[in-house]
Design an enzyme around this catalytic site. Sequence first.
Site, PDB file in Angstrom:
ATOM      1  N   LYS A   1       0.606  -0.937   0.354  1.00 28.40           N
ATOM      2  CA  LYS A   1      -0.404  -0.374  -0.255  1.00 28.40           C
ATOM      3  C   LYS A   1       0.825   1.473  -0.070  1.00 28.40           C
ATOM      4  O   LYS A   1       1.485   1.206   0.945  1.00 28.40           O
ATOM      5  CB  LYS A   1      -1.023   0.025   1.752  1.00 28.40           C
TER       6      LYS A   1
HETATM    7  C1  LIG Z   1      -5.919  -0.641  -3.549  1.00 29.33           C
HETATM    8  C2  LIG Z   1      -6.974  -0.793  -2.681  1.00 29.33           C
HETATM    9  N1  LIG Z   1      -7.462  -2.212  -3.378  1.00 29.33           N
HETATM   10  C3  LIG Z   1      -8.195  -2.934  -2.058  1.00 29.33           C
HETATM   11  C4  LIG Z   1      -8.418  -2.513  -0.906  1.00 29.33           C
HETATM   12  C5  LIG Z   1      -9.176  -2.961   0.448  1.00 29.33           C
HETATM   13  O1  LIG Z   1      -8.068  -3.079   1.528  1.00 29.33           O
HETATM   14  P1  LIG Z   1      -8.293  -3.679   2.762  1.00 29.33           P
HETATM   15  O2  LIG Z   1     -10.038  -4.459   2.932  1.00 29.33           O
HETATM   16  O3  LIG Z   1      -7.604  -3.953   3.716  1.00 29.33           O
HETATM   17  O4  LIG Z   1      -8.937  -1.402   3.512  1.00 29.33           O
HETATM   18  C6  LIG Z   1      -7.929  -0.648  -0.089  1.00 29.33           C
HETATM   19  C7  LIG Z   1      -8.119  -0.038   1.325  1.00 29.33           C
HETATM   20  O5  LIG Z   1      -7.212  -0.495   1.755  1.00 29.33           O
HETATM   21  C8  LIG Z   1      -7.026  -0.975  -1.454  1.00 29.33           C
HETATM   22  O6  LIG Z   1      -6.339   1.051  -1.639  1.00 29.33           O
END
Ligand SMILES: Cc1ncc(COP(=O)(O)O)c(C=O)c1O
Length: 307
Positions: free
Chosen positions: A160
């Site tokens: 991330k």
């Molecule tokens: C690109 C992306 N995909 C998926 C997610 C979903 O991840 P999570 O369930 O860990 O928040 C996020 C959010 O963090 C994201 O930015």
Amino acid sequence: MLEYGKKVWKDGEISDWQSGGNLSLLTHTLHYGVGAFEGIRAYQRARGETAIFRLREHIDRLFDSCHLVLMKPVVTREQVVQGCVDVLRENKMAQAYLRPIALIADGAMGVYAPKNPVATYIAAWKWGTYLGPEALEKGIRCMVSSFSRHHINVAFAKGKLVGQYINSVMAKQEAKLAGFDEAILTDVHGYVSEGSGENIFIVKGGKLITPPLAASILAGITRDTVMTLAREEGLVVTEQFITRDELHLADEVFLTGTAAEITPVREINHRAIGSGQMGPITRALQTRYFDVVKGTDDSHPEWLTRV
Ligand SMILES: Cc1ncc(COP(=O)(O)O)c(C=O)c1O
């Protein structure tokens, strides 16, 4: 106007927003995008107590993201976990969205700046429903983006990472300007990856299908939560590549994310999904999810950090 907590955390110390949050114009991350962050929700549960949802997993992912780009925070995982609790307490917030972020600070200004210090911050703000107040019940309208997710050899999908979000911002802008609520991105081979900030699931014939981790997606913590809860409910969940026509022909589609929670998709590129309303499996999973994160379902105490 964003309602944010006036106290922030930096490398183990709490300070007020002005002194703690003021960053140098020459912060390396600001120029080149190498930085790692998280998005975490703390909910006030039905019995009144506050709990941060899957905090440890989020902080582990933060450190994984740092590892991918060779950033070494000066604080430990345990300190960042405690920092999230402290930020909520100091700001007297019963529920909030927490944003830990590790940045490369100022120092050398070239692209290669291995000696610049890494600073880790945590901010908190109040965030309601990410995709609008009606989204969770009525569902949203999506477009398949003209932007692809990064090829797996172009960026680190499992990280991330700050700069990688240009791709999400472009896709989201395009979708909103075209009158949709959210973008769905495919990978460079055309297989469905994820939303601009959410993972994606389809329901077909009573089974849940979501793209595998190799499909250039973030390993979403909500994705993992949903897969666990679905299996507990006796549903079959498979991770397999999904094509665009399979999306259109799905019985149900929903997006998952810490911010978006479980948001039904009612239309993609002007084609209704199923009945055009939230489907029964999405509804059952959404109900269970909310009960686990903020209701009275205590079946997963290991996911809750009480504040
Ligand atoms: C690109 C992306 N995909 C998926 C997610 C979903 O991840 P999570 O369930 O860990 O928040 C996020 C959010 O963090 C994201 O930015």
